[in-house]
Design an enzyme around this catalytic site. Structure first.
Site, PDB file in Angstrom:
ATOM      1  CG  PHE A 103       2.759   6.445   0.372  1.00  9.98           C
ATOM      2  CD1 PHE A 103       3.434   5.915  -0.416  1.00  9.98           C
ATOM      3  CD2 PHE A 103       3.036   7.086   1.502  1.00  9.98           C
ATOM      4  CE1 PHE A 103       4.866   5.821  -0.056  1.00  9.98           C
ATOM      5  CE2 PHE A 103       4.531   6.974   1.906  1.00  9.98           C
ATOM      6  CZ  PHE A 103       5.254   6.453   1.213  1.00  9.98           C
ATOM      7  CD1 TRP A 143      -2.993   1.255   0.783  1.00 11.16           C
ATOM      8  CD2 TRP A 143      -1.264   2.314   2.114  1.00 11.16           C
ATOM      9  NE1 TRP A 143      -3.389   2.642   1.257  1.00 11.16           N
ATOM     10  CE2 TRP A 143      -2.566   3.329   1.993  1.00 11.16           C
ATOM     11  CE3 TRP A 143      -0.512   2.853   2.786  1.00 11.16           C
ATOM     12  CZ2 TRP A 143      -2.640   4.644   2.590  1.00 11.16           C
ATOM     13  CZ3 TRP A 143      -0.429   3.988   3.269  1.00 11.16           C
ATOM     14  CH2 TRP A 143      -1.448   4.858   3.112  1.00 11.16           C
ATOM     15  CG  HIS A 144       3.333   2.283   3.372  1.00  8.89           C
ATOM     16  ND1 HIS A 144       2.542   1.377   3.965  1.00  8.89           N
ATOM     17  CD2 HIS A 144       3.218   3.478   4.023  1.00  8.89           C
ATOM     18  CE1 HIS A 144       2.167   1.951   5.174  1.00  8.89           C
ATOM     19  NE2 HIS A 144       2.562   3.103   5.241  1.00  8.89           N
ATOM     20  N   GLY A 145       3.812   1.780  -1.338  1.00 11.15           N
ATOM     21  CA  GLY A 145       4.347   2.157  -2.481  1.00 11.15           C
ATOM     22  C   GLY A 145       4.573   0.950  -3.385  1.00 11.15           C
TER      23      GLY A 145
END
Length: 479
Positions: free
Chosen positions: A479, A330-332
């Site tokens: 993000f 989800w963060h990258g």
């Protein structure tokens, strides 16, 4: 446009606030909010506002179909349709390059796909809306513009917190009267602004000086970064990693503070997103305090539906693995983020197996353990190039050629000592506890200072720092 920009502080937000407060009826206020929210999002990405509008349209339509469906099978189909479309879109815009890299060089056309700002946040919010309607935990809105407003609220659309419809729907669209908390909202907003501008930005600049920025996949830049890190003294590297850790927390929590403050000014109460995570004594506790709305999302919509911890140990391990792989992803759209998520997964396994009981007996050492784990985790988080990340990890423990101390590192440490001490204190509940104690005294002087003097001073000092400043990044925009 970012919250810590002068145009936002002295033009966009004041106009939106006055426009909203001029109307007492929620329907009128919401029209103003929607106009300003779409304008805010379109400021930097006029094309991608259409993507946001389309995804809100899908969620609105599918939620109505869920409500109208006559059978459980049809209800599940419409939930699946919404989820598939949302995940396919975020997959295309955010993860196409990462997926293509599994099969060879990434085509230029894929590399040119721009990441829509805030897509990770509003995608999750729209997913929770449809799922909560299916579960009977939220009503299905009859009007498309209401779902669009929920997804596009400029207070938290691009940086969170992740707000569930069932938590904010009543205040946005319900019968309850609007009760703006202007003083409390301004106080919270100004504190977040100062945290961002006066603390996070200088920490980020210090980190960039000592441990380099991410060179990405550029081989020449990565080679330069590796050589620079190897020549740094150990003290300088640890100082740089610590500054980066402070920047990430102060930067992200500052935006949450500002979002919560803006919401309060209009009578909207967004959930808290941070609870002083660096004072934790275990990885499990850390993730109960860090980005709490994201943890709550994965718990309620992934972990528990998979079976949670009420299952066999192998199944629990799989459930936990899935959550942390997704948390990293989800963060990258880079493998270093997946490794970052799995880094915490490993320590969660160790804490459940035996380490948790040991940490309970040594509270001071347990906090040092947590900080070490988190700091090394931020190394993975910072660099998409694994050779650079690995070089820094080795050099932190003396594998470089820079020795233990160095003139530049020592000078920076001395010059930035006051900043780092203030930043470290800002990561603890010290100021909050002092404020709560003063609140209990009931002093009118303190009330005046808290809600009038301090916010004005923080706003003026932050403005002075922003005027002419060239360094004003926001980490979570990617993000």
């Amino acid at each position: 446009m970012v919250f810590s920009s002068l145009i936002f502080l002295y033009a966009f937000f004041p106009l939106s606030l006055v426009g909203c407060l001029l109307f007492r009826k929620k329907s009128q206020r919401n029209v103003v909010l929607l106009i300003f929210s779409l304008a805010f999002y379109a400021w930097g990405e006029p094309v991608y506002v259409l993507l946001l509008m389309f995804m809100a349209l899908v969620a609105w339509f599918c939620a109505l179909r869920v409500l109208a469906a006559q059978t459980e099978r049809c209800r599940r189909i419409w939930v699946a349709v919404s989820c598939v479309i949302d995940i396919a879109l975020i997959g295309f815009f955010k993860y196409a390059g990462m997926i293509c890299s599994l099969f060879g060089p990434v085509p230029a056309a894929v590399r040119s796909i721009a990441l829509p700002i805030g897509i990770s946040f509003y995608t999750f919010q729209l997913l929770t809306y449809v799922v909560d309607v299916y579960r009977g935990e939220a009503p299905a809105q009859k009007r498309y513009c209401d779902v669009l407003l929920y997804a596009a609220l400029f207070h938290q659309c691009i940086a969170g917190p992740i707000v569930r419809y069932k938590d904010i729907g009543g205040e946005l669209f319900g019968e309850a009267p609007v009760r703006a908390e202007l003083a409390a909202g301004v106080s919270r907003f100004s504190a977040g602004l100062a945290k961002k501008v006066l603390l996070a930005n200088p920490c980020g600049a210090l980190a960039d000086t000592l441990i380099m920025t991410d060179p990405g996949m550029n081989a020449a830049a990565a080679e330069t970064a590796v050589a620079a890190l190897q020549s740094q003294p150990v003290l300088g590297l640890w100082l740089g990693v610590a500054a980066y850790a402070l920047q990430i927390y102060l930067d992200f929590s500052a935006y949450s503070d500002m979002a919560i403050g803006m919401g309060k000014m209009l009578g909207l109460h967004y959930p808290e997103n941070f609870n002083y995570p660096y004072i934790s004594r275990s990885v499990k506790e850390f993730w109960r305090r860090w980005h709490m709305t994201l943890g709550s999302f994965f718990a309620d919509y992934v972990y528990i539906p998979l079976g949670g911890n009420r299952c066999s140990v192998p199944r629990w391990m799989f459930n936990t693995f899935a959550v942390w792989a997704l948390t990293g992803l989800w963060h990258g759209a880079s493998w270093n983020f997946v490794l970052w998520g799995l880094w915490f997964f490993v320590f969660l396994l160790l804490e459940r197996a035996f380490l948790g009981k040991v940490l309970e007996k040594v509270p001071v050492l347990s906090n040092l353990y947590l900080l070490l784990v988190v700091l090394l985790g931020w190394v993975l988080f910072r660099y998409s190039n694994m050779s650079v990340a690995w070089t820094l990890c080795k050099c932190l423990f003396g594998a470089g050629s820079g020795g233990l101390f160095g003139f530049t590192a020592e000078t920076l440490a001395k010059n930035k000592m006051f900043l780092l001490i203030v930043c470290a204190l800002a990561c603890t509940p010290l100021a909050k506890n002092i404020g709560a104690w003063l609140d209990r005294t009931g002093s009118r002087l303190w009330t005046c200072v808290r809600f009038a003097v301090i916010p004005v001073v923080l706003l003026l000092v932050s403005t002075a720092a922003l005027v002419g400043a060239s360094y004003n990044p926001f980490i979570y925009f990617q993000f």
